[in-house]
Design a protein around this motif. Sequence first.
Motif, PDB file in Angstrom:
ATOM      1  N   PRO A  82       0.825  -1.214   0.000  1.00  0.00           N
ATOM      2  CA  PRO A  82       0.000   0.000   0.000  1.00  0.00           C
ATOM      3  C   PRO A  82       0.859   1.263   0.000  1.00  0.00           C
ATOM      4  CG  PRO A  82      -0.802  -1.569   1.629  1.00  0.00           C
ATOM      5  CD  PRO A  82       0.517  -2.093   1.147  1.00  0.00           C
ATOM      6  N   PHE A  83       0.561   2.151  -0.916  1.00  0.00           N
ATOM      7  CA  PHE A  83       1.225   3.459  -0.940  1.00  0.00           C
ATOM      8  C   PHE A  83       0.304   4.502  -0.315  1.00  0.00           C
ATOM      9  CE2 PHE A  83       2.143   7.455  -3.466  1.00  0.00           C
ATOM     10  CZ  PHE A  83       3.255   7.812  -2.720  1.00  0.00           C
ATOM     11  N   LEU A  84      -0.974   4.502  -0.745  1.00  0.00           N
ATOM     12  CA  LEU A  84      -1.967   5.432  -0.215  1.00  0.00           C
ATOM     13  C   LEU A  84      -3.152   4.660   0.349  1.00  0.00           C
ATOM     14  CD1 LEU A  84      -2.354   8.081  -3.069  1.00  0.00           C
ATOM     15  CD2 LEU A  84      -1.307   8.485  -0.855  1.00  0.00           C
ATOM     16  N   ILE A  85      -3.635   5.128   1.498  1.00  0.00           N
ATOM     17  CA  ILE A  85      -4.912   4.648   2.019  1.00  0.00           C
ATOM     18  C   ILE A  85      -5.789   5.877   2.176  1.00  0.00           C
ATOM     19  CG2 ILE A  85      -6.112   3.467   3.899  1.00  0.00           C
ATOM     20  CD1 ILE A  85      -3.464   2.020   4.523  1.00  0.00           C
ATOM     21  N   TYR A  86      -6.923   5.886   1.472  1.00  0.00           N
ATOM     22  CA  TYR A  86      -7.798   7.061   1.461  1.00  0.00           C
ATOM     23  C   TYR A  86      -9.232   6.612   1.665  1.00  0.00           C
ATOM     24  CZ  TYR A  86     -10.131  11.317  -0.213  1.00  0.00           C
ATOM     25  OH  TYR A  86     -10.913  12.440  -0.324  1.00  0.00           O
ATOM     26  N   GLU A  87      -9.831   7.073   2.758  1.00  0.00           N
ATOM     27  CA  GLU A  87     -11.223   6.731   3.098  1.00  0.00           C
ATOM     28  C   GLU A  87     -11.454   5.225   3.035  1.00  0.00           C
ATOM     29  OE1 GLU A  87     -13.724   9.157   0.613  1.00  0.00           O
ATOM     30  OE2 GLU A  87     -13.270  10.985   1.747  1.00  0.00           O
ATOM     31  N   GLY A  88     -10.478   4.475   3.555  1.00  0.00           N
ATOM     32  CA  GLY A  88     -10.585   3.018   3.643  1.00  0.00           C
ATOM     33  C   GLY A  88     -10.145   2.262   2.410  1.00  0.00           C
ATOM     34  N   THR A  89      -9.947   2.960   1.290  1.00  0.00           N
ATOM     35  CA  THR A  89      -9.531   2.301   0.041  1.00  0.00           C
ATOM     36  C   THR A  89      -8.006   2.306  -0.063  1.00  0.00           C
ATOM     37  OG1 THR A  89     -11.551   3.018  -1.073  1.00  0.00           O
ATOM     38  CG2 THR A  89      -9.718   2.314  -2.473  1.00  0.00           C
ATOM     39  N   VAL A  90      -7.452   1.134  -0.387  1.00  0.00           N
ATOM     40  CA  VAL A  90      -5.996   0.983  -0.502  1.00  0.00           C
ATOM     41  C   VAL A  90      -5.570   1.174  -1.952  1.00  0.00           C
ATOM     42  CG1 VAL A  90      -4.049  -0.598  -0.231  1.00  0.00           C
ATOM     43  CG2 VAL A  90      -5.867  -0.563   1.488  1.00  0.00           C
ATOM     44  N   HIS A  91      -4.565   2.013  -2.173  1.00  0.00           N
ATOM     45  CA  HIS A  91      -3.957   2.217  -3.489  1.00  0.00           C
ATOM     46  C   HIS A  91      -2.499   1.782  -3.382  1.00  0.00           C
ATOM     47  CE1 HIS A  91      -7.345   4.921  -4.769  1.00  0.00           C
ATOM     48  NE2 HIS A  91      -7.410   5.103  -3.458  1.00  0.00           N
ATOM     49  N   THR A  92      -2.168   0.668  -4.043  1.00  0.00           N
ATOM     50  CA  THR A  92      -0.804   0.148  -3.969  1.00  0.00           C
ATOM     51  C   THR A  92       0.143   1.007  -4.797  1.00  0.00           C
ATOM     52  OG1 THR A  92      -1.036  -1.297  -5.887  1.00  0.00           O
ATOM     53  CG2 THR A  92      -1.714  -2.201  -3.724  1.00  0.00           C
ATOM     54  N   TYR A  93       1.439   0.742  -4.653  1.00  0.00           N
ATOM     55  CA  TYR A  93       2.441   1.451  -5.452  1.00  0.00           C
ATOM     56  C   TYR A  93       2.170   1.235  -6.942  1.00  0.00           C
ATOM     57  CZ  TYR A  93       5.527   3.041  -1.701  1.00  0.00           C
ATOM     58  OH  TYR A  93       6.064   3.718  -0.626  1.00  0.00           O
ATOM     59  N   ARG A  94       1.799  -0.015  -7.304  1.00  0.00           N
ATOM     60  CA  ARG A  94       1.501  -0.298  -8.715  1.00  0.00           C
ATOM     61  C   ARG A  94       0.250   0.447  -9.172  1.00  0.00           C
ATOM     62  NH1 ARG A  94       0.841  -6.448 -10.522  1.00  0.00           N
ATOM     63  NH2 ARG A  94       3.124  -6.339 -10.658  1.00  0.00           N
ATOM     64  N   ASP A  95      -0.787   0.492  -8.320  1.00  0.00           N
ATOM     65  CA  ASP A  95      -2.032   1.199  -8.662  1.00  0.00           C
ATOM     66  C   ASP A  95      -1.755   2.669  -8.999  1.00  0.00           C
ATOM     67  OD1 ASP A  95      -3.527  -1.086  -8.157  1.00  0.00           O
ATOM     68  OD2 ASP A  95      -3.979  -0.499  -6.082  1.00  0.00           O
ATOM     69  N   VAL A  96      -1.015   3.320  -8.137  1.00  0.00           N
ATOM     70  CA  VAL A  96      -0.724   4.748  -8.321  1.00  0.00           C
ATOM     71  C   VAL A  96       0.145   4.959  -9.551  1.00  0.00           C
ATOM     72  CG1 VAL A  96       0.364   6.782  -7.279  1.00  0.00           C
ATOM     73  CG2 VAL A  96      -1.003   5.234  -5.861  1.00  0.00           C
ATOM     74  N   ASP A  97       1.107   4.078  -9.758  1.00  0.00           N
ATOM     75  CA  ASP A  97       1.979   4.189 -10.929  1.00  0.00           C
ATOM     76  C   ASP A  97       1.168   4.048 -12.217  1.00  0.00           C
ATOM     77  OD1 ASP A  97       4.519   4.336 -12.281  1.00  0.00           O
ATOM     78  OD2 ASP A  97       4.415   2.161 -12.582  1.00  0.00           O
TER      79      ASP A  97
END
Length: 631
Positions: A82-97
């Motif tokens: 996980p890179f970002l966690i926002y309002e309970g939703t996880v955004h991994t490093y790959r997701d953000v990239d």
Amino acid sequence: MRGWDDLYPLPVPPSWVPGAAVGILSLHFIQKLLFPYFWADLRYLLKVLTYGLRMEMFRLQGRVVTVLDKFVKLAEKQPHKPFLIYEGTVHTYRDVDRRSNRIAQVFLQHEALKKGDTVALLMGNEPDFIHVWFGLAKLGCVVAFLNFNVRFRSLLHCVSSCEPKILVVGADLLGTLEEILPKLQKDVSVWIMAKDSTFPNVHTLLDKIEAASEDPVPVNRCSANNLKSAVLYIFTSGTTGLPKAAVISHLQILKGAAGLWAFGATSDDIIYITLPLYHSAASLLGIGGCIQLGATCVLKKKFSASQFWSDCRKYNVTVIQYIGELCRYLCNQPVKEGEKNHKVRLAVGNGVRNDVWREFLDRFGAVKICEFYGATEGNICFMNHTGKIGSVGRTNFFYKLFFPFDLIKYDFQKDEPIRNKHGWCEKVKKGEAGLLISKVNAKNPFFGYAGNKRHTEKKLLCEVFKKGDLYFNTGDLMVQDHDNFLYFWDRIGDTFRWKGENVATTEVSDVIVMLDFIQEANVYGVSVPDHEGKAGMASLILKHNASLDLEQMYKQVVTYLPSYACPLFLRVQEKMEMTGTFKQQKFRLVDEGFNPSTITDPLYFLDNSKKAYVLLTKELHEMILSGKMKL
């Protein structure tokens, strides 16, 4: 019969060993007595040197490694973390990239953006702020972070000063866009984070992101040739006037990103960011620091004192970011059971008052407060690596070798540094307040402000101690004690700080004098007990035969100013005092404050509960001082 000692004789140490042991012990006590911070200073300096040497090695190898480069590598190395966690939703490093790749592809296909072009970003705290930022950075664009609290005239000024090709606006800020759209330059292409638009000639981004490719854009678009090239514009009030776009280079981002690491954070930490991303504290120290560590950050849309510790427990937060006001807000919350039941170990930020610092530690447990000092556009930084309450950092001989600075005498009446008969500035003694200046050189450059050469030159002091030297004027007054700890004292010029934001007095006065019954407005900050910073106050001169329209005054300030910049107090005078150089006199007004018992002029208070300016009575004044009236 022989004894044990005869069979196994004990070795007799050489005669010098006891003496050496006593000597070492004595040196230890002498070090503790005379140099109590030696080891803490040494550890901190070694960290600074290690990071500096690492960057120098890259330079010598001909490699320019940016924070974005590090992020892309991490997306390959730890794609599912996980890179970002926002309002309970996880955004991994790959997701953000991958999502940032999609955004880069959209602008690559639909806009003729060249490497080095500027794109302005008007968005609140949300994952897409970071996706758009990274996507544009992958195209080699300079991204300008706009303060979403700034309105109308000031916002138009910010947009025009950075000369963007594109303006990207968040879905929750379309009302702000509607205000400025008719007066926005026609050559600025506007994009909104939505699937459809009711605005003419405004492009939508979300629908195009869904259809875009996740493939990375050509590497040559984002590759940096020089660490000193501009990559961001972050707006700051500075010491005077409207917001200025501070030029942020790759070098400054790398230095900012190292802050959490320098304070002892690791890749296992979870960082909680509640500060706005348009601030360098959240974007460079927070997001950049996460990337430097390879850690996880929990991003909050907006700071909430009531939800703060529950969020920390929910997401196992270990590092928090703060400004002084934030800590006070937390301390002002009703006491609850289990407030020390959390995993937070580090709190990194600036501006916390001594009493709040102590209360915070007593109430919320053994959290290491990591106070630091640094201006967005500045070339000097201090870090309180020892935990000394109230200090912004500590200096010594070696630190000044790498980051030369001085505290010089300042004339508060003339509003300028004091120079002796030979024309040179003079250093203050330890324990005295002085203007902090830092030497500008190749290792510690000052990049100035975008599109404003005059303001850039105004921040520089020439011929300070000798011919040809050049220093950055921080605009801050500091005190260095006899143990070489540094303490923030006050700001100079036409800026004060309220609710964690810089308020430029000229911006506020310009808005007030737009009213047809105001002749002149003198804006300044006044101290309010138990509040960090200074609350805004405006001394007003009415036009001949005009009367003060409090309803119109309220509408004017709340429409055209951010909430933190609206003057809390008004004072109506018959004549404006001026200095000898024909500048508005503020010092006496600041000293007199807002006490109706000692001031004969009419005084008014901005009562947010009534949404109006009301007469400031002695009873109301007492309520403000006692904390019964919320500011």
